[in-house]
Write a protein that holds these residues in place. Structure first.
Motif, PDB file in Angstrom:
ATOM      1  N   MET A  42       0.841  -1.189   0.000  1.00 30.80           N
ATOM      2  CA  MET A  42       0.000   0.000   0.000  1.00 30.80           C
ATOM      3  C   MET A  42       0.880   1.244   0.000  1.00 30.80           C
ATOM      4  SD  MET A  42      -2.833   1.034   2.797  1.00 30.80           S
ATOM      5  CE  MET A  42      -3.942   2.336   2.462  1.00 30.80           C
ATOM      6  N   ASN A  43       0.603   2.166  -0.883  1.00 36.86           N
ATOM      7  CA  ASN A  43       1.370   3.410  -0.960  1.00 36.86           C
ATOM      8  C   ASN A  43       0.890   4.394   0.092  1.00 36.86           C
ATOM      9  OD1 ASN A  43       2.764   2.448  -3.162  1.00 36.86           O
ATOM     10  ND2 ASN A  43       1.298   3.289  -4.623  1.00 36.86           N
ATOM     11  N   SER A  44       1.819   5.125   0.659  1.00 36.95           N
ATOM     12  CA  SER A  44       1.423   6.130   1.637  1.00 36.95           C
ATOM     13  C   SER A  44       1.035   7.420   0.915  1.00 36.95           C
ATOM     14  CB  SER A  44       2.550   6.382   2.632  1.00 36.95           C
ATOM     15  OG  SER A  44       3.676   6.906   1.961  1.00 36.95           O
ATOM     16  N   ILE A  45       0.152   8.163   1.527  1.00 35.77           N
ATOM     17  CA  ILE A  45      -0.344   9.406   0.972  1.00 35.77           C
ATOM     18  C   ILE A  45       0.387  10.566   1.644  1.00 35.77           C
ATOM     19  CG2 ILE A  45      -2.376  10.892   0.702  1.00 35.77           C
ATOM     20  CD1 ILE A  45      -2.606   8.282  -0.856  1.00 35.77           C
ATOM     21  N   GLU A  46       0.944  11.432   0.834  1.00 38.03           N
ATOM     22  CA  GLU A  46       1.572  12.652   1.343  1.00 38.03           C
ATOM     23  C   GLU A  46       0.487  13.706   1.522  1.00 38.03           C
ATOM     24  OE1 GLU A  46       4.952  15.928   0.052  1.00 38.03           O
ATOM     25  OE2 GLU A  46       4.169  14.546  -1.444  1.00 38.03           O
ATOM     26  N   ILE A  47       0.449  14.328   2.689  1.00 43.19           N
ATOM     27  CA  ILE A  47      -0.535  15.376   2.972  1.00 43.19           C
ATOM     28  C   ILE A  47       0.190  16.714   2.952  1.00 43.19           C
ATOM     29  CG2 ILE A  47      -2.172  16.314   4.635  1.00 43.19           C
ATOM     30  CD1 ILE A  47      -2.436  13.428   5.743  1.00 43.19           C
ATOM     31  N   PHE A  48      -0.308  17.620   2.129  1.00 45.25           N
ATOM     32  CA  PHE A  48       0.256  18.967   2.042  1.00 45.25           C
ATOM     33  C   PHE A  48      -0.869  19.956   2.320  1.00 45.25           C
ATOM     34  CE2 PHE A  48       1.407  22.854  -0.210  1.00 45.25           C
ATOM     35  CZ  PHE A  48       2.657  23.084   0.322  1.00 45.25           C
ATOM     36  N   VAL A  49      -0.701  20.762   3.372  1.00 48.00           N
ATOM     37  CA  VAL A  49      -1.703  21.757   3.742  1.00 48.00           C
ATOM     38  C   VAL A  49      -1.197  23.126   3.317  1.00 48.00           C
ATOM     39  CG1 VAL A  49      -3.036  22.782   5.631  1.00 48.00           C
ATOM     40  CG2 VAL A  49      -2.425  20.346   5.705  1.00 48.00           C
ATOM     41  N   ARG A  50      -1.919  23.752   2.417  1.00 44.13           N
ATOM     42  CA  ARG A  50      -1.545  25.090   1.935  1.00 44.13           C
ATOM     43  C   ARG A  50      -1.646  26.103   3.062  1.00 44.13           C
ATOM     44  NH1 ARG A  50      -0.879  25.643  -3.913  1.00 44.13           N
ATOM     45  NH2 ARG A  50      -0.915  23.471  -4.556  1.00 44.13           N
ATOM     46  N   HIS A  51      -0.802  27.116   2.968  1.00 43.38           N
ATOM     47  CA  HIS A  51      -0.784  28.161   3.990  1.00 43.38           C
ATOM     48  C   HIS A  51      -2.157  28.809   4.142  1.00 43.38           C
ATOM     49  CE1 HIS A  51       0.812  31.272   6.564  1.00 43.38           C
ATOM     50  NE2 HIS A  51       0.353  32.199   5.742  1.00 43.38           N
ATOM     51  N   GLN A  52      -2.844  29.046   3.033  1.00 45.14           N
ATOM     52  CA  GLN A  52      -4.163  29.683   3.106  1.00 45.14           C
ATOM     53  C   GLN A  52      -5.158  28.798   3.861  1.00 45.14           C
ATOM     54  OE1 GLN A  52      -4.730  32.960   2.050  1.00 45.14           O
ATOM     55  NE2 GLN A  52      -6.448  32.589   3.401  1.00 45.14           N
ATOM     56  N   ALA A  53      -5.052  27.492   3.730  1.00 42.92           N
ATOM     57  CA  ALA A  53      -5.922  26.580   4.480  1.00 42.92           C
ATOM     58  C   ALA A  53      -5.638  26.679   5.976  1.00 42.92           C
ATOM     59  CB  ALA A  53      -5.745  25.149   3.990  1.00 42.92           C
ATOM     60  N   GLU A  54      -4.366  26.812   6.339  1.00 44.60           N
ATOM     61  CA  GLU A  54      -4.014  26.988   7.751  1.00 44.60           C
ATOM     62  C   GLU A  54      -4.599  28.287   8.292  1.00 44.60           C
ATOM     63  OE1 GLU A  54       0.241  26.784   7.661  1.00 44.60           O
ATOM     64  OE2 GLU A  54       0.240  24.608   7.906  1.00 44.60           O
TER      65      GLU A  54
END
Length: 106
Positions: free
Chosen positions: A1-13
């Motif tokens: 199973m491949n892992s998912i990279e999570i990237f949270v944009r600055h605007q979302a923060e």
């Protein structure tokens, strides 16, 4: 199973912190639960990234966007993209806002 990279944009923060402050003004106890609910929802999206509702916007920069409601705070939506094992959290917005304009506003 491949892992998912999570990237949270600055605007979302920034969105998350602004909603936290708004909720805190009305209900401090609920505000304490808001950020963990966001984290839990994003974690769930990383396990099932295609479960979000596909959004259809005409603008090219808003293609391939999905949305999903924040657990226990269903009036708030997480807007994201998923491609090539990367979950890109774009914005957190109140569901009553006008879209797609609300996705472009700071």
């Amino acid at each position: 199973m491949n892992s998912i990279e999570i990237f949270v944009r600055h605007q979302a923060e920034l969105d998350a912190l602004a909603y936290f402050q708004q909720i805190h003004e009305r209900n401090p106890d609920a505000a304490v639960r808001f950020l963990p609910a966001l984290d839990e929802t994003v974690e769930g999206l990383s396990l099932q990234p295609l479960k979000g509702r596909p959004r259809r916007f005409r603008a090219k920069d808003l293609q391939n966007i999905r949305s999903w409601r924040v657990n226990r705070f269903e009036v708030y939506l997480i807007f994201y993209r998923f491609a090539e094992n990367r979950l890109d959290i774009l914005r957190i917005r109140h569901g009553a806002m006008k879209f797609p304009r609300a996705l472009r506003q700071p």
